[in-house]
Design a protein around this motif. Structure first.
Motif, PDB file in Angstrom:
ATOM      1  N   PHE A   1      47.100  50.100  37.888  1.00 21.92           N
ATOM      2  CA  PHE A   1      48.136  50.053  37.299  1.00 21.92           C
ATOM      3  C   PHE A   1      49.213  49.246  36.643  1.00 21.92           C
ATOM      4  O   PHE A   1      49.465  48.639  37.748  1.00 21.92           O
ATOM      5  CB  PHE A   1      49.020  51.605  36.396  1.00 21.92           C
ATOM      6  N   GLN A   2      48.618  48.776  35.840  1.00 19.84           N
ATOM      7  CA  GLN A   2      49.737  47.264  35.869  1.00 19.84           C
ATOM      8  C   GLN A   2      51.129  48.035  34.550  1.00 19.84           C
ATOM      9  O   GLN A   2      50.483  47.002  33.135  1.00 19.84           O
ATOM     10  CB  GLN A   2      49.217  46.013  34.443  1.00 19.84           C
ATOM     11  N   ALA A   3      52.066  47.655  34.934  1.00 22.45           N
ATOM     12  CA  ALA A   3      52.863  48.464  34.458  1.00 22.45           C
ATOM     13  C   ALA A   3      53.693  47.314  33.028  1.00 22.45           C
ATOM     14  O   ALA A   3      53.589  47.711  31.604  1.00 22.45           O
ATOM     15  CB  ALA A   3      54.291  48.335  34.970  1.00 22.45           C
ATOM     16  N   GLU A   4      53.492  46.138  33.810  1.00 25.22           N
ATOM     17  CA  GLU A   4      53.727  45.366  32.654  1.00 25.22           C
ATOM     18  C   GLU A   4      52.819  45.188  31.565  1.00 25.22           C
ATOM     19  O   GLU A   4      53.490  44.541  30.372  1.00 25.22           O
ATOM     20  CB  GLU A   4      54.298  43.613  33.316  1.00 25.22           C
ATOM     21  N   ARG A   5      51.657  45.307  31.793  1.00 24.18           N
ATOM     22  CA  ARG A   5      50.975  45.342  30.494  1.00 24.18           C
ATOM     23  C   ARG A   5      50.628  46.479  29.780  1.00 24.18           C
ATOM     24  O   ARG A   5      50.275  46.440  28.687  1.00 24.18           O
ATOM     25  CB  ARG A   5      49.522  44.667  31.038  1.00 24.18           C
ATOM     26  N   GLY A   6      51.058  47.539  30.854  1.00 29.36           N
ATOM     27  CA  GLY A   6      50.499  48.551  30.298  1.00 29.36           C
ATOM     28  C   GLY A   6      48.891  49.043  29.933  1.00 29.36           C
ATOM     29  O   GLY A   6      48.922  49.970  29.421  1.00 29.36           O
ATOM     30  N   VAL A   7      48.712  48.920  30.557  1.00 27.73           N
ATOM     31  CA  VAL A   7      46.497  49.378  30.913  1.00 27.73           C
ATOM     32  C   VAL A   7      46.767  49.498  32.630  1.00 27.73           C
ATOM     33  O   VAL A   7      47.348  48.971  33.094  1.00 27.73           O
ATOM     34  CB  VAL A   7      46.161  47.995  30.020  1.00 27.73           C
ATOM     35  N   PHE A   8      45.040  49.982  32.576  1.00 27.02           N
ATOM     36  CA  PHE A   8      44.647  50.337  33.436  1.00 27.02           C
ATOM     37  C   PHE A   8      43.713  49.201  34.080  1.00 27.02           C
ATOM     38  O   PHE A   8      42.589  48.810  33.486  1.00 27.02           O
ATOM     39  CB  PHE A   8      43.831  51.165  33.946  1.00 27.02           C
ATOM     40  N   LEU A   9      43.219  48.159  35.079  1.00 32.72           N
ATOM     41  CA  LEU A   9      42.307  47.482  35.559  1.00 32.72           C
ATOM     42  C   LEU A   9      42.158  47.722  36.798  1.00 32.72           C
ATOM     43  O   LEU A   9      42.792  48.306  37.773  1.00 32.72           O
ATOM     44  CB  LEU A   9      42.966  45.940  35.618  1.00 32.72           C
ATOM     45  N   ARG A  10      40.181  47.299  36.616  1.00 30.78           N
ATOM     46  CA  ARG A  10      39.793  47.745  38.096  1.00 30.78           C
ATOM     47  C   ARG A  10      39.975  46.849  38.790  1.00 30.78           C
ATOM     48  O   ARG A  10      39.963  44.987  38.590  1.00 30.78           O
ATOM     49  CB  ARG A  10      38.416  47.872  37.651  1.00 30.78           C
ATOM     50  N   ASP A  11      40.116  47.004  39.869  1.00 34.01           N
ATOM     51  CA  ASP A  11      40.401  46.548  41.409  1.00 34.01           C
ATOM     52  C   ASP A  11      38.598  46.398  41.579  1.00 34.01           C
ATOM     53  O   ASP A  11      38.109  46.551  42.777  1.00 34.01           O
ATOM     54  CB  ASP A  11      41.128  46.983  42.308  1.00 34.01           C
ATOM     55  N   PHE A  12      37.768  45.592  41.129  1.00 36.79           N
ATOM     56  CA  PHE A  12      36.571  44.614  42.303  1.00 36.79           C
ATOM     57  C   PHE A  12      36.339  44.329  43.438  1.00 36.79           C
ATOM     58  O   PHE A  12      35.636  44.857  43.826  1.00 36.79           O
ATOM     59  CB  PHE A  12      35.949  43.760  41.027  1.00 36.79           C
ATOM     60  N   ALA A  13      37.735  43.703  43.973  1.00 38.78           N
ATOM     61  CA  ALA A  13      37.217  43.700  44.967  1.00 38.78           C
ATOM     62  C   ALA A  13      37.295  45.180  46.206  1.00 38.78           C
ATOM     63  O   ALA A  13      36.558  45.624  47.345  1.00 38.78           O
ATOM     64  CB  ALA A  13      39.247  42.959  45.936  1.00 38.78           C
TER      65      ALA A  13
END
Length: 66
Positions: free
Chosen positions: A36-48
């Motif tokens: 979760f990216q709090a500053e953007r308010g979205v969930f992003l996938r960690d492809f690493a």
């Protein structure tokens, strides 16, 4: 990937779609792969966290460099 389909033979499209399916089967969209990216308010996938993607890109590489 769809942008190159018209330039490929049908069996090459088949191989590419199979490699996409293999990638999705091995790396499904599990909740623990997202942060979760709090500053953007979205969930992003960690492809690493997906491990070695080279085996899935080998088909794409061989088709593009024919």
């Amino acid at each position: 990937m769809h942008e190159i389909f018209h330039q490929l033979a049908p069996f090459e499209v088949h191989l590419l779609l199979l490699s996409v399916w293999d990638y999705l089967r091995d790396n499904g969209p599990l909740p623990q792969k997202f942060t979760f990216q709090a500053e953007r308010g979205v969930f992003l996938r960690d492809f690493a966290r997906d491990g070695d993607v080279g085996k899935h890109l080998a088909v794409l590489h061989s088709v593009l460099h024919k």
